[in-house]
Design an enzyme around this catalytic site. Structure first.
Site, PDB file in Angstrom:
ATOM      1  N   GLN A  22       0.793  -1.205   0.078  1.00  0.00           N
ATOM      2  CA  GLN A  22      -0.034   0.028   0.037  1.00  0.00           C
ATOM      3  C   GLN A  22       0.984   1.223   0.130  1.00  0.00           C
ATOM      4  OE1 GLN A  22      -2.501  -1.924   3.292  1.00  0.00           O
ATOM      5  NE2 GLN A  22      -4.188  -0.418   2.356  1.00  0.00           N
ATOM      6  N   HIS A 119       1.314  -9.279   4.602  1.00  0.00           N
ATOM      7  CA  HIS A 119       0.254  -8.325   4.691  1.00  0.00           C
ATOM      8  C   HIS A 119      -0.359  -8.246   3.495  1.00  0.00           C
ATOM      9  CE1 HIS A 119      -1.165  -4.450   7.072  1.00  0.00           C
ATOM     10  NE2 HIS A 119      -2.120  -4.809   5.869  1.00  0.00           N
ATOM     11  N   ASN A 162      -0.724 -10.517   8.945  1.00  0.00           N
ATOM     12  CA  ASN A 162      -1.896  -9.646   9.006  1.00  0.00           C
ATOM     13  C   ASN A 162      -3.124  -9.938   8.532  1.00  0.00           C
ATOM     14  OD1 ASN A 162      -2.622  -6.559   9.769  1.00  0.00           O
ATOM     15  ND2 ASN A 162      -3.239  -6.942   7.525  1.00  0.00           N
ATOM     16  N   GLU A 163      -4.114  -9.822   9.758  1.00  0.00           N
ATOM     17  CA  GLU A 163      -5.513 -10.151   9.539  1.00  0.00           C
ATOM     18  C   GLU A 163      -6.000 -11.253   8.607  1.00  0.00           C
ATOM     19  OE1 GLU A 163      -7.714  -6.440   8.324  1.00  0.00           O
ATOM     20  OE2 GLU A 163      -6.944  -5.423  10.021  1.00  0.00           O
ATOM     21  N   ASN A 299      -5.966  -5.299  15.521  1.00  0.00           N
ATOM     22  CA  ASN A 299      -6.762  -4.230  14.840  1.00  0.00           C
ATOM     23  C   ASN A 299      -8.149  -4.077  15.222  1.00  0.00           C
ATOM     24  OD1 ASN A 299      -4.343  -4.459  13.559  1.00  0.00           O
ATOM     25  ND2 ASN A 299      -4.778  -5.003  11.314  1.00  0.00           N
ATOM     26  N   GLU A 377      -3.697  -1.580  14.439  1.00  0.00           N
ATOM     27  CA  GLU A 377      -4.470  -0.578  13.561  1.00  0.00           C
ATOM     28  C   GLU A 377      -5.748   0.044  14.146  1.00  0.00           C
ATOM     29  OE1 GLU A 377      -5.239  -2.225   9.572  1.00  0.00           O
ATOM     30  OE2 GLU A 377      -3.340  -2.982   9.374  1.00  0.00           O
ATOM     31  N   TRP A 433      -7.072  -1.213  -0.332  1.00  0.00           N
ATOM     32  CA  TRP A 433      -6.997  -2.482  -1.246  1.00  0.00           C
ATOM     33  C   TRP A 433      -8.091  -2.414  -1.975  1.00  0.00           C
ATOM     34  CZ3 TRP A 433      -2.723  -5.263  -0.906  1.00  0.00           C
ATOM     35  CH2 TRP A 433      -1.870  -5.266   0.288  1.00  0.00           C
ATOM     36  N   LYS A 439      -9.961   6.826  -0.345  1.00  0.00           N
ATOM     37  CA  LYS A 439     -10.109   6.512   1.029  1.00  0.00           C
ATOM     38  C   LYS A 439      -8.835   6.575   2.012  1.00  0.00           C
ATOM     39  CE  LYS A 439     -12.482   3.161   4.034  1.00  0.00           C
ATOM     40  NZ  LYS A 439     -12.889   1.900   4.122  1.00  0.00           N
ATOM     41  N   TYR A 441      -6.437   7.802   5.143  1.00  0.00           N
ATOM     42  CA  TYR A 441      -6.354   7.553   6.707  1.00  0.00           C
ATOM     43  C   TYR A 441      -5.328   8.182   7.374  1.00  0.00           C
ATOM     44  CZ  TYR A 441      -9.526   3.411   6.530  1.00  0.00           C
ATOM     45  OH  TYR A 441     -10.683   2.417   6.496  1.00  0.00           O
TER      46      TYR A 441
HETATM   47  C1  BGP Z   1      -7.018  -3.391   7.489  1.00  0.00           C
HETATM   48  C2  BGP Z   1      -5.663  -3.757   6.513  1.00  0.00           C
HETATM   49  C3  BGP Z   1      -4.859  -2.426   6.116  1.00  0.00           C
HETATM   50  C4  BGP Z   1      -6.064  -1.266   5.678  1.00  0.00           C
HETATM   51  C5  BGP Z   1      -7.006  -1.363   6.554  1.00  0.00           C
HETATM   52  C6  BGP Z   1      -8.195  -0.085   6.340  1.00  0.00           C
HETATM   53  O1  BGP Z   1      -7.789  -4.624   7.134  1.00  0.00           O
HETATM   54  O2  BGP Z   1      -4.805  -4.235   7.441  1.00  0.00           O
HETATM   55  O3  BGP Z   1      -4.211  -2.808   5.026  1.00  0.00           O
HETATM   56  O4  BGP Z   1      -6.177  -1.421   4.265  1.00  0.00           O
HETATM   57  O5  BGP Z   1      -7.606  -2.308   7.020  1.00  0.00           O
HETATM   58  O6  BGP Z   1      -8.985  -0.846   5.239  1.00  0.00           O
HETATM   59  P1  BGP Z   1      -9.482  -0.086   4.139  1.00  0.00           P
HETATM   60  O7  BGP Z   1      -8.298   0.331   3.184  1.00  0.00           O
HETATM   61  O8  BGP Z   1     -10.292  -1.228   3.279  1.00  0.00           O
HETATM   62  O9  BGP Z   1     -10.443   0.924   4.536  1.00  0.00           O
END
Ligand code: BGP
Length: 469
Positions: A22, A119, A162-163, A299, A377, A433, A439, A441
């Site tokens: 990312q 990730h 990750n996740e 997260n 996160e 993604w 979007k 952050y």
């Molecule tokens: C989490 C991921 C990140 C990031 C975040 C925000 O699931 O670990 O990589 O993308 O979410 O999500 P999004 O970008 O879909 O808003």
């Protein structure tokens, strides 16, 4: 400017998070191999992973900004395909050299790197062979992890994956990550189990190598609440919670799936004609690793409200930020509904800090093997308003969001939950993604045309809080 939270605990880890794919950009340079995203994004034509936030070249600037604004830690991930372009085999020394430079820059600036090995960016070669559904993937992942542990002794804080849930469900349930399957429950649950095995094998390896650092993994947790307290809705919440949270937490920190968890999972599998393959020896691997995790990366973005639903599965993903365009109905499990009074983001994510407090208390109570918790996160996706270079970027909704969630964290901490740090998602703006570049952050605004960084008000507020430690 300080609002609800007036003071951070001394020695609190205060970081910003990134993920290789990312932020880095430079997807085609210096011998990097393809991930599962490159051809997919190209074919889709919505947005390109290049230049992203050009972190591959601009990491010194971003790390200096992090330091300047009071951060003492950063989450980065290693792109598997920079090290092993095919996921296995020949090592790409230019990729290795990049991460040495990156970690040195972090350490020189006293910004401690917390490094994730995977990730969401599976190597294309392995993805084409089934990704986490192919058990051979686990062996390749263990080899890659072993290589990194030997090669990067300067890293003391590791996360394996990750996740796991987001990867599995975005690939096989929601269908918004490649290979875009919808409600393929067998693949989703199998990918989760196989990823847990991969994590456990790497933890066991890390201990065998007797390395001095720390290792854990990252789960995103989404507390699930019944929309009303009817027995049907309560059962729907229990089912969906088992699917999203409990199965993975059990596997990670208990080292087995409890009878209650499996009863719920089996009910979902039966209703969806799905199955889970657990092979002999799998549970021994999980059991051995469970007490060996050094910490837990949690997260949190949102909680969900659910009502019972027995119809066919359907979903619609809000990938544009047009409020009210998402829906999710999972056969035999439940339907996600909006709870009156709970605010939502433009992407229909519930803003519900109480959920974070509840889930922290639950993890500490049910899963003591999680030991130390870091919020790895948390943050707000928002369409920042940018009026030009050096103009104030007022992102008060982001400040409010983080402030409310921090308050929930510190409350849980004051009641004994061992939270030792917080990483905002994200350090600088980076693409999302399944949503692309609109979007945002970040604490730091990225003008994706010029790659110039601008300071958002949230970054100034973050610094003020840092100074209270
Ligand atoms: C989490 C991921 C990140 C990031 C975040 C925000 O699931 O670990 O990589 O993308 O979410 O999500 P999004 O970008 O879909 O808003």
């Amino acid at each position: 400017m300080l609002n609800r939270v007036k003071k951070l605990p001394a020695n609190f880890v205060w970081g910003g998070a990134t993920a290789a794919y990312q932020v880095e950009g430079s997807t085609q340079v210096d011998g990097k191999g393809k991930t599962m995203w490159d051809d997919y994004l190209k074919a889709q034509g919505r947005f390109s992973p290049d230049p992203a936030s050009d972190f591959y070249n601009r990491y010194p600037e971003d790390i200096k900004l992090a330091k300047q604004y009071g951060l003492n830690a950063i989450r980065v991930s290693i792109a598997w395909t920079r090290i092993f372009p095919k996921g296995y085999g020949e090592v790409n020394q230019k990729g290795v050299a990049f991460y040495h430079r990156l970690f040195k820059e972090c350490l020189d600036n006293n910004v401690e790197p917390y490094v994730t090995l995977h990730h969401f960016d599976s190597p294309k070669t392995l993805f084409d062979d089934g990704d986490w559904l192919n058990r051979k993937n686990i062996d390749y992942f263990v080899d890659y992890a072993k290589f990194c542990f030997k090669e990067f002794p300067e890293v003391n804080n590791w996360f394996t994956i990750n996740e796991l849930i987001s990867l599995a469900t975005s690939q096989y349930i929601g269908g918004n990550f490649p290979p875009n399957h919808h409600f393929d429950v067998t693949s989703a649950i199998q990918a989760e189990h196989n990823e847990l095995l991969a994590h456990a094998r790497v933890v066991n390896l890390y201990r065998e190598m007797q390395l001095p650092g720390r290792i854990g993994l990252i789960h995103v947790l989404q507390p699930i609440y019944p929309i009303t307290e009817t027995p049907e809705n309560k059962h729907a919440a229990a089912l969906y919670d088992a699917f999203l949270n409990r199965f993975l937490l059990d596997g990670t920190f208990l080292g087995h799936y409890t009878t209650e968890t499996m009863a719920l999972i089996n009910e979902i599998l039966e209703k969806n004609n799905a199955k889970l393959d657990i092979q002999p020896g799998d549970m021994d691997i999980l059991a051995k690793a469970a007490p060996q995790n050094d910490y837990f990366g949690l997260n949190y973005y949102q909680s969900q409200f659910i009502q019972a639903y027995e119809g066919e599965s359907t979903n619609q993903f809000n990938g544009t930020g047009e409020k009210g365009t998402s829906s999710f109905k999972f056969k035999g499990v439940g339907e996600i509904v909006k709870k009156p009074g709970v605010p939502q983001t433009d992407w229909d994510w519930n803003i519900y800090p109480e959920g974070l407090y509840d889930v922290l208390k639950r993890v500490a109570r049910v899963y003591p093997n999680s030991k130390t918790i870091y919020i790895t996160e948390n943050g707000l996706g928002f369409k920042d308003h940018y009026e030009g270079p050096d103009q104030i970027i007022d992102d008060q909704p982001r400040i409010d969001y983080i402030d409310q969630h921090l308050e929930a964290i510190l409350k849980a901490r004051s009641e004994g939950v061992n939270v030792q740090g917080y990483f905002v998602w994200s350090l600088q703006d980076q693409f999302s993604w399944a949503n692309g570049y609109n979007k945002r952050y970040g604490l730091f605004y990225v003008d994706f045309d010029t790659q110039k960084r601008e300071i958002k008000e949230s970054a100034r507020w973050f610094k003020e809080l840092a100074d209270t430690k």
